[in-house]
Design a protein around this motif. Structure first.
Motif, short mmCIF file in Angstrom:
data_model
loop_
_atom_site.label_atom_id
_atom_site.label_comp_id
_atom_site.label_asym_id
_atom_site.label_seq_id
_atom_site.Cartn_x
_atom_site.Cartn_y
_atom_site.Cartn_z
N THR A 1 0.84 -1.20 0.00
CA THR A 1 0.00 0.00 0.00
C THR A 1 0.88 1.24 0.00
O THR A 1 1.94 1.27 0.63
CB THR A 1 -0.92 0.03 1.23
OG1 THR A 1 -0.13 -0.11 2.41
CG2 THR A 1 -1.93 -1.08 1.17
N ARG A 2 0.45 2.25 -0.72
CA ARG A 2 1.20 3.50 -0.79
C ARG A 2 0.37 4.63 -0.22
O ARG A 2 -0.82 4.77 -0.55
CB ARG A 2 1.57 3.81 -2.25
CG ARG A 2 2.45 2.77 -2.89
CD ARG A 2 2.67 3.07 -4.36
NE ARG A 2 3.26 4.39 -4.57
CZ ARG A 2 3.51 4.89 -5.78
NH1 ARG A 2 3.20 4.20 -6.86
NH2 ARG A 2 4.05 6.09 -5.90
N GLU A 3 1.00 5.42 0.63
CA GLU A 3 0.29 6.56 1.20
C GLU A 3 0.24 7.68 0.17
O GLU A 3 1.27 8.10 -0.37
CB GLU A 3 1.02 7.05 2.46
CG GLU A 3 0.26 8.15 3.18
CD GLU A 3 0.93 8.54 4.50
OE1 GLU A 3 0.51 9.54 5.09
OE2 GLU A 3 1.88 7.85 4.90
N ILE A 4 -0.95 8.14 -0.13
CA ILE A 4 -1.14 9.17 -1.15
C ILE A 4 -1.41 10.50 -0.47
O ILE A 4 -2.33 10.63 0.35
CB ILE A 4 -2.30 8.79 -2.08
CG1 ILE A 4 -1.96 7.48 -2.81
CG2 ILE A 4 -2.58 9.90 -3.08
CD1 ILE A 4 -3.07 6.95 -3.67
N THR A 5 -0.60 11.49 -0.81
CA THR A 5 -0.75 12.82 -0.22
C THR A 5 -1.77 13.62 -1.01
O THR A 5 -1.67 13.73 -2.24
CB THR A 5 0.59 13.56 -0.23
OG1 THR A 5 1.56 12.76 0.46
CG2 THR A 5 0.46 14.91 0.46
N PRO A 6 -2.80 14.18 -0.34
CA PRO A 6 -3.80 14.99 -1.06
C PRO A 6 -3.13 16.16 -1.78
O PRO A 6 -2.14 16.73 -1.32
CB PRO A 6 -4.72 15.48 0.07
CG PRO A 6 -4.56 14.46 1.16
CD PRO A 6 -3.13 14.02 1.08
N SER A 7 -3.66 16.52 -2.93
CA SER A 7 -3.10 17.59 -3.73
C SER A 7 -3.27 18.93 -3.04
O SER A 7 -4.15 19.12 -2.19
CB SER A 7 -3.77 17.63 -5.10
OG SER A 7 -5.15 17.91 -4.95
N THR A 8 -2.43 19.87 -3.40
CA THR A 8 -2.52 21.22 -2.83
C THR A 8 -3.52 22.07 -3.62
O THR A 8 -3.92 21.71 -4.73
CB THR A 8 -1.15 21.89 -2.87
OG1 THR A 8 -0.72 22.00 -4.24
CG2 THR A 8 -0.11 21.07 -2.10
N GLU A 9 -3.87 23.17 -3.05
CA GLU A 9 -4.84 24.06 -3.72
C GLU A 9 -4.26 24.62 -5.02
O GLU A 9 -4.98 24.95 -5.94
CB GLU A 9 -5.23 25.20 -2.78
CG GLU A 9 -6.06 24.76 -1.58
CD GLU A 9 -7.39 24.17 -2.00
OE1 GLU A 9 -7.95 24.62 -3.02
OE2 GLU A 9 -7.87 23.26 -1.31
N ALA A 10 -2.91 24.72 -5.09
CA ALA A 10 -2.28 25.33 -6.25
C ALA A 10 -2.56 24.57 -7.54
O ALA A 10 -2.78 25.16 -8.60
CB ALA A 10 -0.77 25.44 -6.03
N ASP A 11 -2.53 23.22 -7.43
CA ASP A 11 -2.76 22.42 -8.64
C ASP A 11 -4.17 21.84 -8.68
O ASP A 11 -4.48 21.02 -9.53
CB ASP A 11 -1.74 21.30 -8.76
CG ASP A 11 -1.73 20.39 -7.54
OD1 ASP A 11 -2.57 20.61 -6.66
OD2 ASP A 11 -0.87 19.49 -7.48
N GLY A 12 -5.03 22.27 -7.75
CA GLY A 12 -6.38 21.71 -7.68
C GLY A 12 -7.20 22.02 -8.91
O GLY A 12 -7.96 21.18 -9.41
N GLY A 13 -7.08 23.26 -9.45
CA GLY A 13 -7.88 23.63 -10.60
C GLY A 13 -7.56 22.80 -11.83
O GLY A 13 -8.46 22.35 -12.55
N LEU A 14 -6.29 22.59 -12.08
CA LEU A 14 -5.89 21.78 -13.22
C LEU A 14 -6.37 20.34 -13.08
O LEU A 14 -6.82 19.72 -14.05
CB LEU A 14 -4.37 21.81 -13.37
CG LEU A 14 -3.76 23.15 -13.82
CD1 LEU A 14 -2.24 23.05 -13.83
CD2 LEU A 14 -4.28 23.52 -15.20
#
Length: 473
Positions: free
Chosen positions: A387-400
């Motif tokens: 299993t790999r821990e996935i880090t939630p995306s930041t707001e900066a790249d959220g729109g894309l």
């Protein structure tokens, strides 16, 4: 100096695991000799009831890992196990199990179920060893020690057996409490295995995986063959043979990259050989038949512990579900084999008994040929993805990510709800977050995730994120 201390600590940890596994294996044998044998005259089905109860508890542990991991807390398990152990000991010390069928059955059930927690701790300790070969060596050493210990005089009373059972329980828990505590605490306080499996199906074995069917089959055939050859009661020499067979199987498997498959070859051939010897009851080879079946059962124990601990090493969150389902299948197999053997032993005709034994040999040969021709224990273990821990995306790249998610959803024909969930998954969100955000049930989220994976042709959340990230705008 620090590296030497770390290496010494690792070696001492492996020794503790091997010692505890040997104690668990010896305790299982002692249960048959001191507990089940004592209550058999009072209530013969007590052993089968104990096996069914153990299967039920193991199934509950697997279900808890999937849906309520906090129930797997070490303290909760310890309290429940101690309560069951005290109940069994009380029944043994007052001598009621020898006169009451109900108490005899309760005694066997509590006696068997109380040792599930120590077994769980030991397999967790095995999974923490560095490599597959370390685990194989540890298991082999434990089974050799347990086999040789059987050559010693057996406990002659149910009270003595209960006292020794308590002592082994205390030693195993004391030695393993700290060694595997961090891992078990991580599993019990972490995410639900059901959610992790939904997000990364290849990190878990499916409940209907062929591995569990194989465990059930071998356990049933071994139990059937052992009881059918019961007149050839095992002598101390047969336990020495078991130890020798373990050493030979270990030597062959240790040099083989597919060590799990090499071990299963020993089990398969040993079962067939033992079952085919049973029909020759009049020639005095029945002790040899029982010895052969017993030896292959020990080899299967080595394979069993190796496969489950290897799965746990690759994914700690898959350890308890795999162990629970496999142990449930094994307990059910033992019970089914014992019932079938009891029916067969009721037939006094030796020719009929030989026919049944040959039929059992044909059954396992046909089953392995038809259903397991392409099955590999080694590939099963290697197929479990960590299993790999996935880090939630930041707001900066959220729109894309939102734009890319929308294009992927439209291109792959996702429904509006699936497209919404796809967006959350692409942002690295887990099942619990999605269910709370959309106010829907966990099962609904898992179902949507399954459909999304199928439409996108991916097998994990990381693959989904890679697909979305690579989408052209």
């Amino acid at each position: 100096m620090i590296e030497k201390r770390a290496a010494l600590g690792a070696h001492l940890g492996a020794v503790r695991v091997a010692a505890c596994l040997a104690l668990c294996a010896y305790s299982g044998w002692m249960t048959n000799e001191a507990a089940f044998a004592y209550v058999a005259p009072t209530f013969p089905p007590a052993r089968d009831a104990a096996m069914l109860a153990s299967a039920f508890v193991w199934a509950l542990s697997a279900a808890a890992a999937y849906y309520a991991p906090r129930l797997l807390s070490r303290r909760v398990w310890l309290a429940g196990s101690v309560a069951m152990l005290l109940g069994a000991c009380l029944a043994a010390f007052v001598g009621a199990v020898g006169v009451s069928p109900l108490l005899a059955c309760a005694f066997c059930v509590l006696y068997s179920a109380s040792f599930i927690f120590p077994q769980m701790m030991v397999v967790a300790g095995l999974s923490l060893l560095e490599t597959n070969k370390h685990r194989l060596a540890c298991i082999a050493a434990a089974l050799v020690a347990a086999s040789l210990a059987r050559c010693l005089p057996a406990v002659s009373s149910v009270v003595g057996g209960a006292a020794l059972h308590v002592a082994i329980f205390a030693v195993v828990v004391a030695l393993m409490w700290r060694q595997c505590g961090a891992m078990l605490d991580k599993v019990s306080s972490g995410a639900l295995a059901a959610d992790l499996q939904a997000q990364s199906p290849r990190s878990f074995l499916a409940p209907m995986h062929a591995l569990f069917s194989c465990v059930f089959l071998v356990a049933a055939i071994s139990s059937f063959g052992s009881m059918l050859a019961l007149d050839g009661q095992s002598a101390s020499w047969s336990y020495a043979v078991n130890a020798c067979v373990v050493v030979v199987a270990f030597a062959c498997a240790f040099k083989n990259k597919a060590s799990e498959d090499a071990l299963f070859s020993f089990v398969y051939l040993g079962l067939l050989g033992g079952l085919l010897l049973v029909p020759f009851v009049q020639t005095g080879v029945l002790p040899l038949a029982r010895a052969a079946i017993g030896a292959c059962s020990v080899c299967f124990s080595m394979l069993y512990w190796l496969v489950i601990s290897s799965v746990g090493a690759r994914n700690p969150f898959a350890l308890i579900p795999t162990l629970g389902i496999a142990s449930c299948a094994e307990s059910l197999g033992v019970a089914v084999g014992a019932v079938l053997a009891s029916v067969a032993l009721g037939i006094s005709d030796s020719a009929a008994m030989g026919l049944l034994s040959a039929g059992a040999a044909f059954t396992i040969a046909a089953f392995i040929w038809v259903f397991f021709k392409r099955f590999s224990f080694t590939e099963t273990v290697r197929g479990v993805e960590p299993t790999r821990e996935i880090t939630p995306s930041t707001e900066a790249d959220g729109g894309l990510l939102d734009q890319r998610s929308g294009r992927v959803a439209a291109r792959c024909g996702l429904t509006d709800r699936e497209g919404e969930i796809l967006g959350y998954l692409a942002h690295g969100r887990n099942t619990r977050y999605i269910q709370e955000k959309l106010v829907i049930s966990p099962n609904t989220v898992r179902t949507h995730i399954k459909h999304i994976y199928q439409k996108l042709g991916v097998h994990s959340q990381q693959e989904l994120i890679d697909v979305v990230s690579a989408e052209d705008l």
